[in-house]
Design a protein around this motif. Sequence first.
Motif, PDB file in Angstrom:
ATOM      1  N   GLY A 326     -18.881  21.135  -4.830  1.00  0.00           N
ATOM      2  CA  GLY A 326     -18.046  20.944  -3.632  1.00  0.00           C
ATOM      3  C   GLY A 326     -18.290  19.591  -2.997  1.00  0.00           C
ATOM      4  N   GLY A 327     -18.259  19.577  -1.659  1.00  0.00           N
ATOM      5  CA  GLY A 327     -18.655  18.378  -0.922  1.00  0.00           C
ATOM      6  C   GLY A 327     -17.585  17.334  -0.708  1.00  0.00           C
ATOM      7  N   LEU A 328     -16.320  17.601  -1.126  1.00  0.00           N
ATOM      8  CA  LEU A 328     -15.251  16.633  -0.883  1.00  0.00           C
ATOM      9  C   LEU A 328     -14.495  17.033   0.390  1.00  0.00           C
ATOM     10  CD1 LEU A 328     -13.952  16.225  -4.547  1.00  0.00           C
ATOM     11  CD2 LEU A 328     -15.604  14.797  -3.302  1.00  0.00           C
ATOM     12  N   ASP A 329     -14.318  16.088   1.272  1.00  0.00           N
ATOM     13  CA  ASP A 329     -13.815  16.349   2.624  1.00  0.00           C
ATOM     14  C   ASP A 329     -12.357  16.831   2.596  1.00  0.00           C
ATOM     15  OD1 ASP A 329     -13.314  16.469   5.288  1.00  0.00           O
ATOM     16  OD2 ASP A 329     -13.910  14.398   5.725  1.00  0.00           O
ATOM     17  N   LEU A 333      -8.021  15.133   2.478  1.00  0.00           N
ATOM     18  CA  LEU A 333      -6.853  15.544   1.688  1.00  0.00           C
ATOM     19  C   LEU A 333      -5.627  15.679   2.568  1.00  0.00           C
ATOM     20  CD1 LEU A 333      -8.349  18.296  -0.673  1.00  0.00           C
ATOM     21  CD2 LEU A 333      -8.502  15.813  -0.823  1.00  0.00           C
ATOM     22  N   ALA A 334      -5.836  15.952   3.845  1.00  0.00           N
ATOM     23  CA  ALA A 334      -4.702  16.121   4.768  1.00  0.00           C
ATOM     24  C   ALA A 334      -4.188  14.797   5.289  1.00  0.00           C
ATOM     25  CB  ALA A 334      -5.123  17.010   5.938  1.00  0.00           C
ATOM     26  N   GLN A 335      -4.935  13.723   5.079  1.00  0.00           N
ATOM     27  CA  GLN A 335      -4.563  12.454   5.713  1.00  0.00           C
ATOM     28  C   GLN A 335      -3.581  11.635   4.871  1.00  0.00           C
ATOM     29  OE1 GLN A 335      -8.154  10.389   6.977  1.00  0.00           O
ATOM     30  NE2 GLN A 335      -8.988  12.274   7.803  1.00  0.00           N
ATOM     31  N   SER A 336      -4.087  10.920   3.916  1.00  0.00           N
ATOM     32  CA  SER A 336      -3.246   9.973   3.172  1.00  0.00           C
ATOM     33  C   SER A 336      -3.865   9.729   1.805  1.00  0.00           C
ATOM     34  CB  SER A 336      -3.177   8.645   3.926  1.00  0.00           C
ATOM     35  OG  SER A 336      -4.486   8.094   4.015  1.00  0.00           O
ATOM     36  N   GLN A 337      -3.096   9.092   0.939  1.00  0.00           N
ATOM     37  CA  GLN A 337      -3.637   8.753  -0.383  1.00  0.00           C
ATOM     38  C   GLN A 337      -4.807   7.779  -0.250  1.00  0.00           C
ATOM     39  OE1 GLN A 337      -0.548   7.577  -3.106  1.00  0.00           O
ATOM     40  NE2 GLN A 337       0.398   9.600  -3.094  1.00  0.00           N
ATOM     41  N   GLU A 338      -4.722   6.920   0.737  1.00  0.00           N
ATOM     42  CA  GLU A 338      -5.818   5.956   0.950  1.00  0.00           C
ATOM     43  C   GLU A 338      -7.093   6.705   1.338  1.00  0.00           C
ATOM     44  OE1 GLU A 338      -2.754   5.650   2.291  1.00  0.00           O
ATOM     45  OE2 GLU A 338      -2.096   4.079   0.901  1.00  0.00           O
ATOM     46  N   ALA A 339      -6.947   7.681   2.222  1.00  0.00           N
ATOM     47  CA  ALA A 339      -8.121   8.453   2.654  1.00  0.00           C
ATOM     48  C   ALA A 339      -8.693   9.250   1.478  1.00  0.00           C
ATOM     49  CB  ALA A 339      -7.739   9.390   3.792  1.00  0.00           C
ATOM     50  N   ILE A 340      -7.819   9.801   0.659  1.00  0.00           N
ATOM     51  CA  ILE A 340      -8.277  10.558  -0.523  1.00  0.00           C
ATOM     52  C   ILE A 340      -9.012   9.622  -1.480  1.00  0.00           C
ATOM     53  CG2 ILE A 340      -7.476  11.812  -2.563  1.00  0.00           C
ATOM     54  CD1 ILE A 340      -5.095  12.807  -0.783  1.00  0.00           C
ATOM     55  N   GLU A 341      -8.426   8.440  -1.682  1.00  0.00           N
ATOM     56  CA  GLU A 341      -9.043   7.463  -2.590  1.00  0.00           C
ATOM     57  C   GLU A 341     -10.435   7.070  -2.099  1.00  0.00           C
ATOM     58  OE1 GLU A 341      -7.231   6.816  -5.280  1.00  0.00           O
ATOM     59  OE2 GLU A 341      -8.787   5.578  -6.178  1.00  0.00           O
ATOM     60  N   ARG A 342     -10.548   6.824  -0.809  1.00  0.00           N
ATOM     61  CA  ARG A 342     -11.856   6.456  -0.241  1.00  0.00           C
ATOM     62  C   ARG A 342     -12.872   7.580  -0.465  1.00  0.00           C
ATOM     63  NH1 ARG A 342      -8.907   4.330   4.015  1.00  0.00           N
ATOM     64  NH2 ARG A 342      -9.130   6.249   5.226  1.00  0.00           N
ATOM     65  N   GLU A 343     -12.421   8.806  -0.205  1.00  0.00           N
ATOM     66  CA  GLU A 343     -13.320   9.950  -0.344  1.00  0.00           C
ATOM     67  C   GLU A 343     -13.790  10.102  -1.797  1.00  0.00           C
ATOM     68  OE1 GLU A 343     -14.746  11.651   1.794  1.00  0.00           O
ATOM     69  OE2 GLU A 343     -15.404  13.512   0.837  1.00  0.00           O
ATOM     70  N   LEU A 344     -12.848   9.993  -2.733  1.00  0.00           N
ATOM     71  CA  LEU A 344     -13.200  10.176  -4.146  1.00  0.00           C
ATOM     72  C   LEU A 344     -14.079   9.027  -4.650  1.00  0.00           C
ATOM     73  CD1 LEU A 344      -9.828  11.510  -5.644  1.00  0.00           C
ATOM     74  CD2 LEU A 344     -11.832  12.815  -4.926  1.00  0.00           C
ATOM     75  N   GLN A 345     -13.689   7.808  -4.313  1.00  0.00           N
ATOM     76  CA  GLN A 345     -14.444   6.658  -4.830  1.00  0.00           C
ATOM     77  C   GLN A 345     -15.858   6.608  -4.271  1.00  0.00           C
ATOM     78  OE1 GLN A 345     -13.694   4.892  -7.251  1.00  0.00           O
ATOM     79  NE2 GLN A 345     -11.464   4.928  -7.485  1.00  0.00           N
ATOM     80  N   SER A 346     -16.042   7.122  -3.068  1.00  0.00           N
ATOM     81  CA  SER A 346     -17.370   7.061  -2.459  1.00  0.00           C
ATOM     82  C   SER A 346     -18.317   8.114  -3.040  1.00  0.00           C
ATOM     83  CB  SER A 346     -17.271   7.229  -0.943  1.00  0.00           C
ATOM     84  OG  SER A 346     -16.849   8.543  -0.626  1.00  0.00           O
ATOM     85  N   LYS A 347     -17.760   9.124  -3.694  1.00  0.00           N
ATOM     86  CA  LYS A 347     -18.617  10.221  -4.146  1.00  0.00           C
ATOM     87  C   LYS A 347     -18.560  10.511  -5.641  1.00  0.00           C
ATOM     88  CE  LYS A 347     -18.507  12.459   0.372  1.00  0.00           C
ATOM     89  NZ  LYS A 347     -17.885  13.470   1.233  1.00  0.00           N
ATOM     90  N   ILE A 348     -17.368  10.508  -6.210  1.00  0.00           N
ATOM     91  CA  ILE A 348     -17.219  11.027  -7.578  1.00  0.00           C
ATOM     92  C   ILE A 348     -17.953  10.187  -8.633  1.00  0.00           C
ATOM     93  CG2 ILE A 348     -15.556  11.640  -9.382  1.00  0.00           C
ATOM     94  CD1 ILE A 348     -15.780  13.580  -6.986  1.00  0.00           C
ATOM     95  N   PRO A 349     -17.773   8.853  -8.670  1.00  0.00           N
ATOM     96  CA  PRO A 349     -18.454   8.113  -9.753  1.00  0.00           C
ATOM     97  C   PRO A 349     -19.962   8.319  -9.727  1.00  0.00           C
ATOM     98  CG  PRO A 349     -16.781   6.738  -8.712  1.00  0.00           C
ATOM     99  CD  PRO A 349     -16.904   7.974  -7.859  1.00  0.00           C
ATOM    100  N   VAL A 350     -20.574   8.184  -8.565  1.00  0.00           N
ATOM    101  CA  VAL A 350     -22.037   8.278  -8.509  1.00  0.00           C
ATOM    102  C   VAL A 350     -22.514   9.700  -8.798  1.00  0.00           C
ATOM    103  CG1 VAL A 350     -22.079   8.588  -5.976  1.00  0.00           C
ATOM    104  CG2 VAL A 350     -24.089   7.729  -7.139  1.00  0.00           C
ATOM    105  N   MET A 351     -21.802  10.691  -8.292  1.00  0.00           N
ATOM    106  CA  MET A 351     -22.253  12.072  -8.486  1.00  0.00           C
ATOM    107  C   MET A 351     -22.071  12.520  -9.943  1.00  0.00           C
ATOM    108  SD  MET A 351     -23.570  13.100  -5.655  1.00  0.00           S
ATOM    109  CE  MET A 351     -23.747  14.848  -5.965  1.00  0.00           C
ATOM    110  N   LEU A 352     -20.945  12.160 -10.555  1.00  0.00           N
ATOM    111  CA  LEU A 352     -20.747  12.555 -11.952  1.00  0.00           C
ATOM    112  C   LEU A 352     -21.721  11.815 -12.865  1.00  0.00           C
ATOM    113  CD1 LEU A 352     -16.852  12.868 -12.375  1.00  0.00           C
ATOM    114  CD2 LEU A 352     -18.525  14.636 -11.795  1.00  0.00           C
TER     115      LEU A 352
END
Lengths: 395, 218
Positions: A326-329, A333-352
Amino acid sequence: MNARERYLSIMDFEKPDRLMKWEFGYWADTLRRWYAEGLPEQAGLSGPLSWGQPVAGPAGYWGWGPIWTPRDQDVQAYFHFDHGLVNIPVENWILPKFEKVTLSEEDNAVVFIDPNGVTTRIKKDSPATTWLAWPVKNRDDWERMKAERFQLRLRDRLPVDWEAQVEAFNKRDYPLSMGGANVSFFGSLRELLGDVNHLMAYYDQPELIHDMCDFLCNFWIELFEPVLQRVKPDVLEIFEDMAFKNGPMISPAMVREFMVPYYRRLIGFVRDHGVRHIAVDTDGDCMKLIEPFIEAGVTAMYPWEVQAGMNIVEIRKAYPKLRMLGGLDKRALAQSQEAIERELQSKIPVMLEQGGYIPYADHLIPPDVSWANYQYYRRRLVEISEQVYGTSRAG
Amino acid sequence: MAILDEINACVFAGDSVTVREMVERALSENVPAEAILAGALIPAMDQMGTEFEAGLMFLPDMLRSARAMGQAMAVLEPHFRNAGVPYLGKVVLGTVAGDVHDIGKNLAAMMFNGAGLEVIDLGTDVAPQEFVAAVAKHHPDIVAMSALLTTTMPMMKKTIEELRTAGLRRDVRVIVGGAPITEAYASGIGADWYARDAAAGARLCRDWILAMKPMAAK
């Protein structure tokens, strides 16, 4: 890899063949919105669900449980999600159930005793359920509950097609869990005592708390023993929900005094039967719970609510061996594609890259998330994972 | 005054038996009820709030202390009534429609009460119209709303709109709190204040009332 192999490889900090495509779940109104915005409605919602009814995604063990929860099929099919977690259907709670008794019925509300002995009020013009009284208030109530409502009766606690299910479980290609609601030493007591009485009992009736945990621990060990002789699940799921926005509901000292000894015994027992992963489900700010849970033998936690300050990247630095899900805000997801991109880029590469992590939103997806945003989030999740895992088969 | 310190310590430690005895003894020694409230109980609640915010006190501690505070207030209330001493102010409080979570709301009620405010607790799953009706009936200084779910927090905005439609918005301050609520959200829906937790909310409301109604503090 099949879903089980993929799940186990991630939980063992190995590199899977691709992204584990899971979601925690959705509010019923979220799915209604998405159907209106383009999600193909094949299976649809199962029944007239209220707007706030949780609908389980593949990561939600609570797709089966004493309190039945519907499981989504349409988002699952659209995104080709991995097979969901399946929970061994053993009734681990009150049996025999209380007979449903209606106490009062007025124009606007009905008050009744539910199958778990909780006096419940449902307003006819509201989806909200209010719990008015719980079955245990003191030691006498508890002694009565133990004798009358926690009878082992294994045959009645297993499904009628148990033998067929055992055969299927032992040939499975999906992750299998046991436990879930109400297997826990905080959440379960809340179900019996009610929120405030439960919290007050740590001071007013500490011997009652210890006795309840001790009894339930022994009860579950006795119940699970014959099950584990036949089936070896991949994970023991523990339902706690014992933190809120500003921290845990009880102190770490109380967790260590009242919960950890019983967890050690239960976890030691399932470990002896080959269950390697122990996952705790708790919302809220659970930072102060992590160390006691690790001491108790817990190996994984979820869903890491961002709105409560949970940052999986930072927590991973402090607890590098703790598996995280889990852990993705969900608010991003309710905001914008930019907000989604920021959320994913800040967490997914390092965590995976670090492993031991299955990405999904930090709780149920709320209805302020559009279908377009959700599609974008899932698509980008796959694309980013392909870069990390070095595969193009993730889609 | 030593007895006020002892009452303060009893509340902080959550000793609801001894605190009753101590308050009764203080009254029998002609310590004014207002002095017990201002010199022992309110400082205890402030101290609890500070420790709760710092993560040094947890819900069982807060509930135990709030229960002790309730016992003390139960002894004091007849004296306030007989002396015609009003509460500092009045709060209408509830968890919004569709939401039945009540731990935070109950804690807020206890903290508001401990801060010297009269609390009209509407309970959980309170419809906007019910808030409006309570404001019209009770004329509070403050409306306090709690929500735990992202799906129910829009009911805060709806309630504020209904208060405005009913012409009552200017009569009250609105404070909101709960798991998904943020300062920005509170501001965006037209609330006056956001509270991170029950203790912070009670302190904020009390301080505002004391600033607006300095006579109440006397």
